[in-house]
Design an enzyme around this catalytic site. Structure first.
Site, short mmCIF file in Angstrom:
data_model
loop_
_atom_site.label_atom_id
_atom_site.label_comp_id
_atom_site.label_asym_id
_atom_site.label_seq_id
_atom_site.Cartn_x
_atom_site.Cartn_y
_atom_site.Cartn_z
N ARG A 1 10.82 -9.35 0.57
CA ARG A 1 11.75 -8.21 0.66
C ARG A 1 13.06 -8.63 1.33
NH1 ARG A 1 8.26 -6.64 -2.16
NH2 ARG A 1 7.34 -4.55 -2.24
N SER B 1 7.44 2.24 -0.16
CA SER B 1 6.93 1.79 1.14
C SER B 1 8.02 1.98 2.19
CB SER B 1 6.57 0.31 1.10
OG SER B 1 5.59 0.07 0.12
N GLU C 1 11.23 -1.00 5.90
CA GLU C 1 11.73 -1.59 4.65
C GLU C 1 12.97 -0.80 4.21
OE1 GLU C 1 9.03 -2.43 1.17
OE2 GLU C 1 10.65 -1.45 0.09
N1 EPU Z 1 -4.52 0.43 1.98
C1 EPU Z 1 -5.33 1.33 2.63
N2 EPU Z 1 -4.89 2.60 2.79
C2 EPU Z 1 -3.69 3.02 2.31
C3 EPU Z 1 -2.85 2.11 1.66
C4 EPU Z 1 -3.30 0.80 1.49
O1 EPU Z 1 -6.43 0.98 3.08
O2 EPU Z 1 -3.38 4.20 2.49
C5 EPU Z 1 -5.00 -0.94 1.76
C6 EPU Z 1 -5.35 -1.10 0.27
O3 EPU Z 1 -6.67 -0.74 0.00
C7 EPU Z 1 -5.14 -2.58 0.07
C8 EPU Z 1 -4.01 -2.91 1.03
O4 EPU Z 1 -3.97 -1.87 2.01
O5 EPU Z 1 -6.28 -3.30 0.44
C9 EPU Z 1 -2.66 -3.04 0.32
O6 EPU Z 1 -2.36 -1.83 -0.36
P1 EPU Z 1 -1.56 -1.78 -1.77
O7 EPU Z 1 -2.11 -2.78 -2.72
O8 EPU Z 1 -1.48 -0.35 -2.18
O9 EPU Z 1 -0.13 -2.34 -1.45
P2 EPU Z 1 0.82 -2.26 -0.15
O10 EPU Z 1 0.71 -3.55 0.58
O11 EPU Z 1 0.59 -1.01 0.60
C10 EPU Z 1 2.80 -3.39 -1.44
C11 EPU Z 1 4.27 -3.15 -1.62
C12 EPU Z 1 4.50 -2.05 -2.67
C13 EPU Z 1 3.85 -2.51 -3.98
C14 EPU Z 1 2.37 -2.74 -3.73
C15 EPU Z 1 1.63 -3.25 -4.93
C16 EPU Z 1 5.33 -3.64 0.50
C17 EPU Z 1 5.96 -3.09 1.73
N3 EPU Z 1 4.88 -2.75 -0.37
O12 EPU Z 1 2.25 -2.19 -0.87
O13 EPU Z 1 5.90 -1.94 -2.89
O14 EPU Z 1 4.01 -1.53 -5.00
O15 EPU Z 1 2.21 -3.73 -2.68
O16 EPU Z 1 1.98 -4.59 -5.14
O17 EPU Z 1 5.25 -4.86 0.36
C18 EPU Z 1 7.80 -0.79 -2.08
O18 EPU Z 1 8.20 -1.87 -1.66
O19 EPU Z 1 8.47 0.27 -1.94
C19 EPU Z 1 6.52 -0.72 -2.73
C20 EPU Z 1 5.97 0.44 -3.15
#
Ligand code: EPU
Length: 338
Positions: free
Chosen positions: A164, A238, A334
């Site tokens: 990012r 995010s 972010e």
């Molecule tokens: N998780 C939870 N509870 C929640 C949310 C997530 O337990 O409420 C756990 C999920 O089960 C998973 C892990 O946390 O094991 C990661 O969650 P997820 O795959 O949903 O992705 P994220 O890390 O929360 C990132 C990006 C998103 C992108 C997704 C999918 C960042 C800050 N965010 O989110 O990007 O869509 O991966 O690749 O890196 C954005 O930047 O605005 C954005 C939406």
């Protein structure tokens, strides 16, 4: 070129915050961008550059100039037997570019389906999702230097992409208007389906041969089940980044929180899932006034209607301090606060 005074930015930020800027300028071409900064930009006032406003939180009226590139078009600029090089205008919506490329059967952008925002903003924060970052398909960009109005081309290495992050969030922040982005896509797809629940989503779908259009649809399905639509519930994706900690901190945390979700970066550091931490802290769905943590994805803060930017900022600070208290980790935003 259109120059408007005392203009509401409510429709120019996905949180839907109703703030006013002193001057709003929309630019239709690279030439207009150059002409504007050379001859018309009031340099005594601050200015900001916006795309679709999908990563911004306005906390007050903006006593300056808001500049938005609105040029359009996708163009094939070169090809060989393996790759195509596309020039996408900065003012296009990122997802329109992905949709166009998938239709043309050019592969590489499909995992980045449905990410809000404009093409010009995408490299600034190296957008990423489902195992892919724009850095992997980025070839270069064209921009106008705000100080001189001069056109300049930037190549991949100069962007200094990180998680990012890019040079346009660091030393070149607010120094250039990005007018076009060049992307290198594949004629022969290399499908990436290992991240998260892409595979399990594909299992629920009916198709004969896996291709990039099917992957795009799977990503759209996953995103729409978890991420709120900004038109229905204001948000900026995010709100926080996933924090990176060293091996020692990670193993200490793992002792106290055995279920902690973390990704080994294979360089002595681990990236922690901030969504998991906020969720584990019992904050998913937590709401205060007009602001809440989204019920399906804890990394997203939503405007439940009528929230001010200041209210959202204070809410996010409360979340940061709760996470700091529980895990000893400072969550970094972010979203850019203005
Ligand atoms: N998780 C939870 N509870 C929640 C949310 C997530 O337990 O409420 C756990 C999920 O089960 C998973 C892990 O946390 O094991 C990661 O969650 P997820 O795959 O949903 O992705 P994220 O890390 O929360 C990132 C990006 C998103 C992108 C997704 C999918 C960042 C800050 N965010 O989110 O990007 O869509 O991966 O690749 O890196 C954005 O930047 O605005 C954005 C939406």
């Amino acid at each position: 070129m259109e120059i408007l005074s005392n203009y509401s930015l409510k429709n120019y930020n996905t949180f839907g915050i109703d703030v006013v800027c002193k001057t709003f300028v929309s630019l239709q071409s690279q030439h207009e961008a150059s002409d504007y900064v050379k001859n018309k930009l009031d340099r005594t006032l601050p200015y900001i550059l916006i795309g679709e406003g999908s990563n911004l939180l306005f906390t007050k009226d903006f006593e300056g100039t808001t500049i938005q590139m609105q040029n359009k078009g996708f163009e094939l600029i070169d090809e060989n037997n393996k790759f195509v090089w596309i020039r996408a205008a900065a003012g296009e919506k990122w997802d329109d570019f992905v949709s166009w490329s998938v239709e043309k059967k050019y592969a590489g952008a499909e995992n980045l389906s449905k990410i809000p925002g404009n093409v010009g903003a995408a490299p600034i924060q190296n957008i990423g999702a489902y195992g892919v970052e724009i850095a992997e398909i980025f070839n270069g960009l064209e921009a106008i230097e705000i100080e001189t109005g001069k056109h300049r081309r930037f190549y991949l290495k100069e962007l200094k992409f990180g998680y990012r992050n890019s040079i346009f969030k660091q030393t070149l922040k607010n120094k250039y208007i990005i007018t076009a982005v060049m992307l290198k896509l594949n004629k022969f797809p290399f499908l990436k389906i290992d991240y998260g629940n892409i595979k399990s989503e594909l299992e629920t779908m009916a198709y004969e041969n896996l291709n990039i259009a099917i992957i795009r649809q799977a990503i759209i399905n996953i995103r729409s089940s978890k991420l709120p639509e900004p038109k229905e519930l204001g948000n900026a994706g995010s709100f926080f980044k996933n924090p990176v900690v060293d091996k020692q901190k990670h193993s200490n945390l793992k002792k106290s929180f055995p279920d902690l979700v973390a990704y080994d970066l294979n360089n002595g550091f681990f990236k922690l899932a901030a969504g998991w931490m906020i969720d584990h802290a019992g904050l998913k769905g937590y709401s205060k006034g007009n602001v809440a943590i989204h019920k399906n994805q804890a990394l997203i803060i939503v405007n439940q209607g009528g929230a001010s930017g200041q209210e959202i900022l204070e809410f996010s600070e409360e979340i940061q301090s709760k996470i700091l208290e529980m895990f000893g980790v400072k969550l970094e935003r972010e979203v850019s606060v203005i």
